[in-house]
Scaffold this active site. Sequence first.
Site, PDB file in Angstrom:
ATOM      1  CG  LEU A  14      -3.323  -0.957  -1.092  1.00 42.03           C
ATOM      2  CD1 LEU A  14      -2.370  -1.673  -0.182  1.00 42.03           C
ATOM      3  CD2 LEU A  14      -4.616  -1.739  -1.003  1.00 42.03           C
ATOM      4  N   GLY A  15      -3.504   3.684  -1.496  1.00 41.82           N
ATOM      5  CA  GLY A  15      -3.964   4.940  -1.029  1.00 41.82           C
ATOM      6  C   GLY A  15      -2.608   5.966  -1.195  1.00 41.82           C
ATOM      7  CB  ALA A  16      -1.802   8.815  -2.045  1.00 45.30           C
ATOM      8  N   GLY A  17      -0.170   9.261   0.717  1.00 49.02           N
ATOM      9  CA  GLY A  17       0.184  10.165   1.623  1.00 49.02           C
ATOM     10  C   GLY A  17       1.151  11.216   1.375  1.00 49.02           C
ATOM     11  N   GLY A  18       1.586  11.839   2.248  1.00 42.58           N
ATOM     12  CA  GLY A  18       2.598  13.051   1.994  1.00 42.58           C
ATOM     13  C   GLY A  18       3.630  12.645   1.091  1.00 42.58           C
ATOM     14  N   GLY A  20       4.222   9.496  -0.815  1.00 43.71           N
ATOM     15  CA  GLY A  20       4.064   8.656  -1.818  1.00 43.71           C
ATOM     16  C   GLY A  20       2.922   7.742  -1.918  1.00 43.71           C
ATOM     17  CB  VAL A  22       0.386   2.603  -0.268  1.00 42.09           C
ATOM     18  CG1 VAL A  22       0.622   1.251   0.344  1.00 42.09           C
ATOM     19  CG2 VAL A  22       0.993   3.767   0.609  1.00 42.09           C
ATOM     20  CE  LYS A  36       4.271   6.293   1.808  1.00 42.65           C
ATOM     21  NZ  LYS A  36       3.731   6.583   3.127  1.00 42.65           N
ATOM     22  CG  ASP A 125       3.083  11.317  10.359  1.00 37.95           C
ATOM     23  OD1 ASP A 125       2.373  11.898  11.062  1.00 37.95           O
ATOM     24  OD2 ASP A 125       2.631  10.896   9.105  1.00 37.95           O
TER      25      ASP A 125
END
Length: 408
Positions: A14-18, A20, A22, A36, A125
């Site tokens: 689905l996506g990624a962040g700082g 991990g 998802v 995640k 955040d």
Amino acid sequence: MSEHLGPYELLSRLGAGGFGEVHLALDAEGRTVAVKVLHPHVAADVAAVSRLAREVETMRRVGGPHVAEVLDASLAGARPYLVTRYVQGRPLSAVPVPVEDLGRLASGLADALLAMHEAGVVHRDLKPANVMMTEGEPVVIDFGIASALDSLSVTASGAVVGTPGYLAPEVLEGGAAGMAADVFSFGATLAYAATGRQPYGQGPASAVAYRVVHHEPDLDGAPEWLAPLLRDCLATDPALRPTAAQIRARLDGAPVPKARRAARRKVATVAPPPREHDDLATREWRPGQERRRESVEESRARHREKIRRWWLVGSALFVSLLAAAAREPLPEVSLFLLSAFALVVVVDAGVALFSRSPFRRGRMIMDLLGVAGAVGLCLALSTFFSTFTLALFAGTALVVGIVFLVSA
């Protein structure tokens, strides 16, 4: 072939962040969840992961319709991960702003903030990208993760704890991020939704951070009923900001905007239009609520039941075929096979035509042609049938038709 992580089947990224990546996943019972998976450099920080493990039980106490609840976690293996409720929708950062029903958004965010703070969880955040909009309601995701993973080694390895423009000034100056910092982030997020602009402008992170500490926020265009609350939430001094409970109380006492009153009247008198079918909507699941659409496991069970019904129908036709063949084996067998084929075409088309599924013009035309052709075939062959075979065919058609139309 799908990948498995513990008891979870990972379906798509689905996506990624700082911290991990998802993934949309299925749990052991076939329900959709969001998994995640921590990045390798984050998983390598033993102290940070241990702190996250200690915070998980606290995070699991946060519940409500406006937060994506933490359902499970496995932080001891080579690939640590967290499991949360899967929220279908788009982030606030990707929807048109200013938001039309601002009162609804403000109330939902205030509820989420209050739920987190009452459980002792600091988001750290909160920003538009971490607010999912689903059917007009906000749902806060990733709460507690940034706070739990706030360590020097994680930060030094590339993860950004917070976003300039939504981080409180005391955090930018090296202070601790407490609940008052979340209130600041709440105010900045709501200001963005109300005005359609970043409250501290755009540009390099250092320039935005400087404006957060030394300048007033840009609140031009914010409605009169909301602007005073936004100013208080964005106060430079954390002691001057309201608490989550005070925000909730002030919103309850604020005059309801006209647009919001109209929306409430509309909801009360008009049923919402049905949502179009799509794969993600079909797989959506919210803990504590009855699912409006079937799960993968339910879909498999439905197909197994359909196969069972076909087996029963096939057995009935086979018995009828044997009865016909016992009388006059050669011509009766051929003719009965053709009539059975015609019966299947008629029943399948009848189920499609009388089902509750939306009509598609092409499929309907094909069904009507199939019915006409099958009926014509039966009429043509009827001149060759004996009375006994015609009676068998008519009886079988009646039984099979009733079974399929009732069970459709």
